[in-house]
Scaffold this motif. Structure first.
Motif, PDB file in Angstrom:
ATOM      1  N   GLU A 197       4.560  21.592  22.872  1.00 46.74           N
ATOM      2  CA  GLU A 197       3.199  22.127  22.746  1.00 46.74           C
ATOM      3  C   GLU A 197       3.047  23.091  21.582  1.00 46.74           C
ATOM      4  N   GLY A 198       4.170  23.404  20.938  1.00 47.88           N
ATOM      5  CA  GLY A 198       4.068  24.233  19.742  1.00 47.88           C
ATOM      6  C   GLY A 198       4.628  25.626  19.850  1.00 47.88           C
ATOM      7  N   ALA A 199       5.354  25.943  20.929  1.00 53.21           N
ATOM      8  CA  ALA A 199       5.961  27.262  21.043  1.00 53.21           C
ATOM      9  C   ALA A 199       6.954  27.476  19.912  1.00 53.21           C
ATOM     10  N   ALA A 200       7.061  28.703  19.439  1.00 51.09           N
ATOM     11  CA  ALA A 200       7.964  29.027  18.336  1.00 51.09           C
ATOM     12  C   ALA A 200       9.392  29.141  18.849  1.00 51.09           C
ATOM     13  N   VAL A 201      10.282  28.276  18.336  1.00 47.34           N
ATOM     14  CA  VAL A 201      11.668  28.277  18.802  1.00 47.34           C
ATOM     15  C   VAL A 201      12.378  29.569  18.432  1.00 47.34           C
ATOM     16  N   ASP A 202      11.865  30.272  17.413  1.00 47.75           N
ATOM     17  CA  ASP A 202      12.470  31.538  16.995  1.00 47.75           C
ATOM     18  C   ASP A 202      11.631  32.743  17.392  1.00 47.75           C
ATOM     19  N   GLY A 203      10.656  32.528  18.302  1.00 47.17           N
ATOM     20  CA  GLY A 203       9.814  33.632  18.738  1.00 47.17           C
ATOM     21  C   GLY A 203      10.597  34.705  19.457  1.00 47.17           C
ATOM     22  N   ARG A 204      10.284  35.959  19.187  1.00 49.55           N
ATOM     23  CA  ARG A 204      11.046  37.084  19.748  1.00 49.55           C
ATOM     24  C   ARG A 204      10.235  37.846  20.787  1.00 49.55           C
ATOM     25  N   ASP A 205      10.962  38.427  21.744  1.00 53.45           N
ATOM     26  CA  ASP A 205      10.300  39.271  22.737  1.00 53.45           C
ATOM     27  C   ASP A 205      10.305  40.707  22.244  1.00 53.45           C
ATOM     28  N   GLN A 206       9.946  41.637  23.122  1.00 50.19           N
ATOM     29  CA  GLN A 206       9.828  43.034  22.715  1.00 50.19           C
ATOM     30  C   GLN A 206      11.154  43.662  22.312  1.00 50.19           C
ATOM     31  N   ASN A 207      12.263  43.013  22.682  1.00 52.31           N
ATOM     32  CA  ASN A 207      13.590  43.539  22.336  1.00 52.31           C
ATOM     33  C   ASN A 207      14.240  42.759  21.195  1.00 52.31           C
ATOM     34  N   GLY A 208      13.517  41.831  20.643  1.00 49.11           N
ATOM     35  CA  GLY A 208      14.059  41.050  19.544  1.00 49.11           C
ATOM     36  C   GLY A 208      14.855  39.830  19.968  1.00 49.11           C
ATOM     37  N   TRP A 209      14.877  39.535  21.276  1.00 49.95           N
ATOM     38  CA  TRP A 209      15.600  38.350  21.746  1.00 49.95           C
ATOM     39  C   TRP A 209      14.802  37.084  21.440  1.00 49.95           C
ATOM     40  N   THR A 210      15.520  36.030  21.034  1.00 50.80           N
ATOM     41  CA  THR A 210      14.926  34.710  20.886  1.00 50.80           C
ATOM     42  C   THR A 210      15.180  33.939  22.184  1.00 50.80           C
ATOM     43  N   PRO A 211      14.566  32.759  22.385  1.00 47.78           N
ATOM     44  CA  PRO A 211      14.883  31.947  23.571  1.00 47.78           C
ATOM     45  C   PRO A 211      16.371  31.610  23.661  1.00 47.78           C
ATOM     46  N   LEU A 212      17.022  31.465  22.505  1.00 46.77           N
ATOM     47  CA  LEU A 212      18.458  31.156  22.517  1.00 46.77           C
ATOM     48  C   LEU A 212      19.273  32.321  23.060  1.00 46.77           C
ATOM     49  N   HIS A 213      18.890  33.528  22.777  1.00 46.25           N
ATOM     50  CA  HIS A 213      19.538  34.698  23.386  1.00 46.25           C
ATOM     51  C   HIS A 213      19.453  34.589  24.912  1.00 46.25           C
ATOM     52  N   ARG A 214      18.243  34.241  25.410  1.00 41.33           N
ATOM     53  CA  ARG A 214      18.034  34.128  26.859  1.00 41.33           C
ATOM     54  C   ARG A 214      18.943  33.061  27.463  1.00 41.33           C
ATOM     55  N   ALA A 215      18.930  31.877  26.829  1.00 41.35           N
ATOM     56  CA  ALA A 215      19.734  30.775  27.360  1.00 41.35           C
ATOM     57  C   ALA A 215      21.219  31.111  27.323  1.00 41.35           C
ATOM     58  N   ALA A 216      21.671  31.747  26.238  1.00 39.57           N
ATOM     59  CA  ALA A 216      23.085  32.096  26.101  1.00 39.57           C
ATOM     60  C   ALA A 216      23.496  33.115  27.148  1.00 39.57           C
ATOM     61  N   PHE A 217      22.679  34.104  27.383  1.00 47.42           N
ATOM     62  CA  PHE A 217      23.027  35.142  28.344  1.00 47.42           C
ATOM     63  C   PHE A 217      23.064  34.604  29.780  1.00 47.42           C
ATOM     64  N   LYS A 218      22.225  33.614  30.061  1.00 46.82           N
ATOM     65  CA  LYS A 218      22.183  33.030  31.400  1.00 46.82           C
ATOM     66  C   LYS A 218      23.112  31.832  31.545  1.00 46.82           C
ATOM     67  N   GLY A 219      23.795  31.437  30.460  1.00 44.50           N
ATOM     68  CA  GLY A 219      24.729  30.318  30.553  1.00 44.50           C
ATOM     69  C   GLY A 219      24.034  28.974  30.637  1.00 44.50           C
ATOM     70  N   SER A 220      22.821  28.853  30.122  1.00 42.34           N
ATOM     71  CA  SER A 220      22.048  27.614  30.200  1.00 42.34           C
ATOM     72  C   SER A 220      22.432  26.697  29.032  1.00 42.34           C
ATOM     73  N   ASP A 270      22.401  32.448  14.623  1.00 43.39           N
ATOM     74  CA  ASP A 270      22.912  33.809  14.437  1.00 43.39           C
ATOM     75  C   ASP A 270      21.808  34.856  14.407  1.00 43.39           C
ATOM     76  N   ALA A 271      20.679  34.565  15.068  1.00 37.75           N
ATOM     77  CA  ALA A 271      19.584  35.546  15.120  1.00 37.75           C
ATOM     78  C   ALA A 271      20.086  36.846  15.749  1.00 37.75           C
ATOM     79  N   VAL A 272      19.732  37.966  15.171  1.00 38.45           N
ATOM     80  CA  VAL A 272      20.200  39.270  15.644  1.00 38.45           C
ATOM     81  C   VAL A 272      19.032  40.014  16.300  1.00 38.45           C
ATOM     82  N   ASP A 273      19.257  40.530  17.522  1.00 39.33           N
ATOM     83  CA  ASP A 273      18.187  41.255  18.214  1.00 39.33           C
ATOM     84  C   ASP A 273      18.120  42.691  17.734  1.00 39.33           C
ATOM     85  N   ASP A 274      17.266  43.495  18.362  1.00 34.38           N
ATOM     86  CA  ASP A 274      17.053  44.871  17.914  1.00 34.38           C
ATOM     87  C   ASP A 274      18.298  45.739  18.024  1.00 34.38           C
ATOM     88  N   ALA A 275      19.247  45.342  18.908  1.00 36.20           N
ATOM     89  CA  ALA A 275      20.470  46.123  19.089  1.00 36.20           C
ATOM     90  C   ALA A 275      21.648  45.534  18.319  1.00 36.20           C
TER      91      ALA A 275
END
Length: 469
Positions: A365-388, A403-408
């Motif tokens: 539907e057009g969601a940005a694959v590199d879109g960031r949340d308020q902490n700088g996480w991308t969807p890949l950060h989320r999937a990696a942290f949850k083991g998805s 290799d996207a880097v979040d705010d921390a």
């Protein structure tokens, strides 16, 4: 003595009325103590002006009233220079004369003819002012004529004519009206100020003249901010807000819309940004529950949506029908706004819940694959942290930055190792993730062998600091 008679006025004013014969009176006085004086009256425009008695006799030290008539006309017969009355006089020893005597007396100058008097003629009154405002470009010396014409207007007439001058878009006329005593605080039958009328023309100079002359805003009636926002006139908004009018940037119209609602609905980003910079509230809702974001999203104004998202707190506010800005954008086919308004959030949620179908749907539907949340996480950060693993695979397949880097300073690989998800970590490395991290304090280099043999150990040693969920 070089004159025999003296007029009682310096200028004759005729109150003009369209289609009617106009008249004006003045007096002449014989200055001679013992001698009778003959008088001749003529004008520079005899086709327009006439005297019932062009010749007369004035006994010593006496006065007489004279009437000047003008022919009926649809508009005032203005000329430059102005028409004048010429008063010629001659001593009349006999004290009496017939018409032929007058003609003979004034046909040629003689030693008994004294210096002529001249009296300018001006047309005055509201119809003259209205004509000058409406035809100012075609009238020579319009400002001089205007100043004279205004003298024949009442206060109420002048107030109405001031409105006409403001709408004429001619700042010189407005300035002349102000200088002549027109009331800038006058309001029309609806209670609106002259500034509201000036907005129809949008003339900046007229705005400055009115404000400098004391024209004020009534926030409960005037909608000047709304109208300026509708025209994207930041210059007018600025001068209004800097004036002494105490304008309320969050004042509302009859349906509780503010100026920022109007700017958002039209996609006027310049006006929107300025209003926000001076304190406009981006979260106020109108009578149907629409915030400015509802308006810009419904109309598909991407730049306005992006601007409002930086300032509003009610991104998911619902209107009277329970619809969010996202819902309105979707209903009206503005797919390009959906990632901004909600799809990116939905993609993050699907990645966190290991919802592979949801991830694919959001991306389709057009969601940005590199879109960031308020902490700088991308969807890949989320999937990696949850083991998805499957979600991560889909995201990588759609170009997620490995290799996207979040705010921390964390990359998705850091998140996978911290959470002990070796399979996701190996998948990331296989897609080029750098195994040597160095942006966080306490981290040690990651190696493929260590990840294969001791993923749990690496997870414990790579970072002592707890990662946010």
């Amino acid at each position: 003595m070089d004159r025999l008679v003296k007029p009682d006025v310096k200028e004759v004013e005729m109150n003009f009325k369209s289609g009617q014969k106009c008249s004006a009176v003045f007096r002449l006085t014989n200055l001679m103590h013992t001698m009778t004086v003959a008088v001749s009256l003529t004008t520079t425009n005899p086709s327009v002006f006439s005297f019932p008695q062009p010749f007369s006799i004035l006994p010593p030290l006496s006065s007489a009233t004279y009437t000047l008539l003008s022919q009926p006309s649809d508009h005032p017969p203005l000329r430059s220079p102005h028409d004048v009355i010429t008063v010629r006089s001659a001593m009349l020893p006999t004290g009496k004369a017939h018409m032929e005597d007058f003609r003979r007396l004034f046909s040629v100058p003689g030693r008994h003819v004294f210096r002529d008097a001249t009296i300018p003629v001006s047309f005055v009154g509201p119809q003259v002012v209205e004509f000058l405002i409406s035809h100012n470009a075609k009238v020579p010396d319009v400002n001089s004529s205007l100043h004279k014409a205004i003298s024949g207007c009442s206060e109420s007439q002048l107030a109405e004519l001031m409105n006409l001058a403001v709408r004429s878009e001619n700042a010189d006329l407005v300035s002349a009206m102000v200088d002549s005593g027109a009331d800038v605080k006058h309001r029309d039958s609806d209670g609106r100020s002259l500034l509201a009328s000036a907005l129809d023309s949008g003339n900046f100079d007229i705005f400055k003249i009115l404000i400098a002359s004391g024209c004020e805003i009534d926030n409960s009636i005037d909608r000047v901010l709304h109208e300026a926002a509708a025209k994207n006139r930041v210059d007018l908004i600025e001068i209004l807000c800097k004036s002494r009018s105490r304008i309320d940037v969050n004042s509302v119209d009859s349906i509780n819309r503010t100026a920022i609602h109007v700017a958002a609905a039209r996609g006027h980003v310049e006006a929107l940004k300025f209003l926000l910079s001076i304190g406009a509230n981006a979260d106020l809702a109108d009578d149907r529950g629409w915030t400015p974001l509802h308006y810009s999203s419904s109309a598909g104004h991407r730049d306005a949506v992006e601007t409002l998202l930086e300032h509003c707190n009610a991104k998911y506010a619902v209107d009277g029908e329970g619809k969010t800005a996202f819902s309105l954008a979707a209903e009206n086919g503005h797919a390009e706004l959906l990632p901004l308004l909600r799809l990116n959030d939905a993609l993050h949620r699907a990645s966190r819940l290991d919802d592979v179908g949801g991830v694919k749907s959001c991306l389709a539907e057009g969601a940005a694959v590199d879109g960031r949340d308020q902490n700088g996480w991308t969807p890949l950060h989320r999937a990696a942290f949850k083991g998805s693993v499957e979600c991560a695979r889909v995201l990588l397949g759609h170009g997620a930055p490995v290799d996207a880097v979040d705010d921390a300073g964390y990359t998705p690989l850091h998140c996978a190792v911290e959470a002990g998800h070796a399979a996701v970590a190996m998948l990331l490395i296989a897609h080029g993730a750098r195994a040597k991290a160095k942006s966080l304090t306490g981290m040690v280099p990651l190696s493929s062998d260590r990840l294969k043999n001791h993923p749990a150990l690496v997870a414990r040693s790579i970072c002592r600091e707890k990662v946010r969920p």
